[in-house]
Design a protein around this motif. Structure first.
Motif, PDB file in Angstrom:
ATOM      1  N   ILE A   6       0.845  -1.203   0.000  1.00 28.77           N
ATOM      2  CA  ILE A   6       0.000   0.000   0.000  1.00 28.77           C
ATOM      3  C   ILE A   6       0.876   1.247   0.000  1.00 28.77           C
ATOM      4  N   GLN A   7       1.902   1.268   0.837  1.00 26.70           N
ATOM      5  CA  GLN A   7       2.783   2.441   0.884  1.00 26.70           C
ATOM      6  C   GLN A   7       3.502   2.646  -0.441  1.00 26.70           C
ATOM      7  N   ASN A   8       3.925   1.570  -1.094  1.00 27.10           N
ATOM      8  CA  ASN A   8       4.565   1.686  -2.409  1.00 27.10           C
ATOM      9  C   ASN A   8       3.593   2.254  -3.437  1.00 27.10           C
ATOM     10  N   LEU A   9       2.331   1.842  -3.354  1.00 26.69           N
ATOM     11  CA  LEU A   9       1.311   2.397  -4.249  1.00 26.69           C
ATOM     12  C   LEU A   9       1.108   3.888  -3.981  1.00 26.69           C
ATOM     13  N   VAL A  10       1.014   4.261  -2.716  1.00 24.30           N
ATOM     14  CA  VAL A  10       0.853   5.673  -2.355  1.00 24.30           C
ATOM     15  C   VAL A  10       2.049   6.475  -2.871  1.00 24.30           C
ATOM     16  N   ASP A  11       3.251   5.981  -2.643  1.00 25.77           N
ATOM     17  CA  ASP A  11       4.456   6.687  -3.096  1.00 25.77           C
ATOM     18  C   ASP A  11       4.464   6.848  -4.613  1.00 25.77           C
ATOM     19  N   SER A  12       4.065   5.815  -5.330  1.00 25.33           N
ATOM     20  CA  SER A  12       4.022   5.880  -6.789  1.00 25.33           C
ATOM     21  C   SER A  12       2.980   6.883  -7.269  1.00 25.33           C
ATOM     22  N   ALA A  13       1.816   6.896  -6.621  1.00 25.00           N
ATOM     23  CA  ALA A  13       0.770   7.852  -6.985  1.00 25.00           C
ATOM     24  C   ALA A  13       1.226   9.278  -6.701  1.00 25.00           C
ATOM     25  N   ARG A  14       1.876   9.485  -5.576  1.00 31.51           N
ATOM     26  CA  ARG A  14       2.373  10.826  -5.221  1.00 31.51           C
ATOM     27  C   ARG A  14       3.459  11.292  -6.204  1.00 31.51           C
ATOM     28  N   GLN A  15       4.322  10.376  -6.623  1.00 36.43           N
ATOM     29  CA  GLN A  15       5.367  10.730  -7.587  1.00 36.43           C
ATOM     30  C   GLN A  15       4.736  11.114  -8.926  1.00 36.43           C
ATOM     31  N   ALA A  16       3.777  10.337  -9.378  1.00 35.44           N
ATOM     32  CA  ALA A  16       3.096  10.649 -10.639  1.00 35.44           C
ATOM     33  C   ALA A  16       2.357  11.980 -10.544  1.00 35.44           C
ATOM     34  N   GLN A  17       1.787  12.252  -9.389  1.00 36.44           N
ATOM     35  CA  GLN A  17       1.038  13.488  -9.163  1.00 36.44           C
ATOM     36  C   GLN A  17       1.907  14.723  -9.463  1.00 36.44           C
ATOM     37  N   GLN A  18       3.178  14.622  -9.174  1.00 37.54           N
ATOM     38  CA  GLN A  18       4.093  15.745  -9.400  1.00 37.54           C
ATOM     39  C   GLN A  18       4.192  16.115 -10.884  1.00 37.54           C
ATOM     40  N   ASN A  19       3.876  15.157 -11.770  1.00 37.42           N
ATOM     41  CA  ASN A  19       3.971  15.393 -13.207  1.00 37.42           C
ATOM     42  C   ASN A  19       2.640  15.770 -13.843  1.00 37.42           C
ATOM     43  N   SER A  20       1.624  15.975 -13.025  1.00 30.24           N
ATOM     44  CA  SER A  20       0.299  16.326 -13.530  1.00 30.24           C
ATOM     45  C   SER A  20       0.364  17.553 -14.441  1.00 30.24           C
ATOM     46  N   HIS A  21      -0.356  17.482 -15.548  1.00 30.75           N
ATOM     47  CA  HIS A  21      -0.522  18.641 -16.430  1.00 30.75           C
ATOM     48  C   HIS A  21      -1.932  19.162 -16.175  1.00 30.75           C
ATOM     49  N   SER A  22      -2.036  20.104 -15.234  1.00 33.52           N
ATOM     50  CA  SER A  22      -3.350  20.608 -14.831  1.00 33.52           C
ATOM     51  C   SER A  22      -3.349  22.135 -14.744  1.00 33.52           C
ATOM     52  N   PRO A  23      -3.013  22.811 -15.860  1.00 33.41           N
ATOM     53  CA  PRO A  23      -2.932  24.268 -15.817  1.00 33.41           C
ATOM     54  C   PRO A  23      -4.286  24.963 -15.697  1.00 33.41           C
ATOM     55  N   TYR A  24      -5.380  24.272 -15.965  1.00 36.56           N
ATOM     56  CA  TYR A  24      -6.701  24.902 -15.950  1.00 36.56           C
ATOM     57  C   TYR A  24      -7.375  24.781 -14.600  1.00 36.56           C
ATOM     58  N   SER A  25      -7.273  23.629 -13.983  1.00 38.42           N
ATOM     59  CA  SER A  25      -7.900  23.429 -12.676  1.00 38.42           C
ATOM     60  C   SER A  25      -6.905  23.566 -11.531  1.00 38.42           C
ATOM     61  N   ASN A  26      -5.633  23.371 -11.833  1.00 42.09           N
ATOM     62  CA  ASN A  26      -4.578  23.313 -10.815  1.00 42.09           C
ATOM     63  C   ASN A  26      -4.903  22.259  -9.751  1.00 42.09           C
ATOM     64  N   PHE A  27      -5.611  21.203 -10.165  1.00 40.23           N
ATOM     65  CA  PHE A  27      -5.996  20.099  -9.278  1.00 40.23           C
ATOM     66  C   PHE A  27      -5.187  18.880  -9.699  1.00 40.23           C
ATOM     67  N   LYS A  28      -4.026  18.738  -9.106  1.00 43.86           N
ATOM     68  CA  LYS A  28      -3.075  17.693  -9.485  1.00 43.86           C
ATOM     69  C   LYS A  28      -3.433  16.376  -8.802  1.00 43.86           C
ATOM     70  N   VAL A  29      -3.693  15.356  -9.616  1.00 43.64           N
ATOM     71  CA  VAL A  29      -4.071  14.044  -9.103  1.00 43.64           C
ATOM     72  C   VAL A  29      -3.077  13.009  -9.608  1.00 43.64           C
ATOM     73  N   GLY A  30      -2.740  12.076  -8.741  1.00 40.45           N
ATOM     74  CA  GLY A  30      -1.911  10.942  -9.125  1.00 40.45           C
ATOM     75  C   GLY A  30      -2.655   9.668  -8.802  1.00 40.45           C
ATOM     76  N   ALA A  31      -2.351   8.617  -9.525  1.00 42.46           N
ATOM     77  CA  ALA A  31      -2.968   7.319  -9.261  1.00 42.46           C
ATOM     78  C   ALA A  31      -1.943   6.230  -9.508  1.00 42.46           C
ATOM     79  N   ALA A  32      -2.143   5.113  -8.832  1.00 43.34           N
ATOM     80  CA  ALA A  32      -1.306   3.934  -9.053  1.00 43.34           C
ATOM     81  C   ALA A  32      -2.185   2.710  -8.940  1.00 43.34           C
ATOM     82  N   VAL A  33      -1.941   1.748  -9.819  1.00 43.53           N
ATOM     83  CA  VAL A  33      -2.656   0.481  -9.768  1.00 43.53           C
ATOM     84  C   VAL A  33      -1.643  -0.638  -9.610  1.00 43.53           C
ATOM     85  N   LEU A  34      -2.023  -1.622  -8.836  1.00 40.61           N
ATOM     86  CA  LEU A  34      -1.218  -2.827  -8.673  1.00 40.61           C
ATOM     87  C   LEU A  34      -1.769  -3.864  -9.641  1.00 40.61           C
TER      88      LEU A  34
END
Length: 135
Positions: A6-34
């Motif tokens: 679970i922690q590895n999934l959270v870390d992966s989602a958080r890392q992906a979140q940093q790369n969000s392209h959300s210039p219109y909403s500025n609502f950066k979301v990350g996700a990870a699936v196992l």
């Protein structure tokens, strides 16, 4: 589910979140699936000036999993940019249900680190699945 996974999934989602392209909403979301193969696939939301053409983080993560050749989800994490849980939209609930059984856990991770857990079946009761297509 093992807390380390679970922690590895959270870390992966958080890392992906940093790369969000959300210039219109500025609502950066990350996700990870196992995936069923034990590998983690991450994604972020990708907005577009033509709003309906954007892509959710969950869809990106699932697409990455499918591209790798894996067809089954064993767990999902969605990383919120704030302290409120970020549940998947209706379309992403259907996308998750395409590759996950009703008992698969879906965790919503907030910025402060809290986790909320629900199952795919709780997110999308009476999901439309491939079995629904049979006469």
């Amino acid at each position: 589910m093992d807390s380390k996974i679970i922690q590895n999934l959270v870390d992966s989602a958080r890392q992906a979140q940093q790369n969000s392209h959300s210039p219109y909403s500025n609502f950066k979301v990350g996700a990870a699936v196992l995936g069923a193969n034990g590998k983690i696939y991450a994604g972020c939301n990708v907005e577009n000036a033509a709003y309906p053409l954007g892509q959710c983080a969950e869809a990106t993560a699932i697409g990455n999993m499918i591209t790798s050749g894996t067809q089954s989800i064993k767990a999902v994490v969605i990383a919120s940019p704030n302290d409120a849980a970020c549940y998947p939209c209706g379309g992403c609930r259907q996308k998750i249900a395409e590759f996950a059984s009703d008992d698969v856990p879906v965790y919503m991770s907030t910025r402060s680190g809290s986790l909320q857990k629900v199952s795919v079946g709780e997110l999308l009761p009476f999901a439309f699945r491939d079995s629904s297509l049979a006469g």
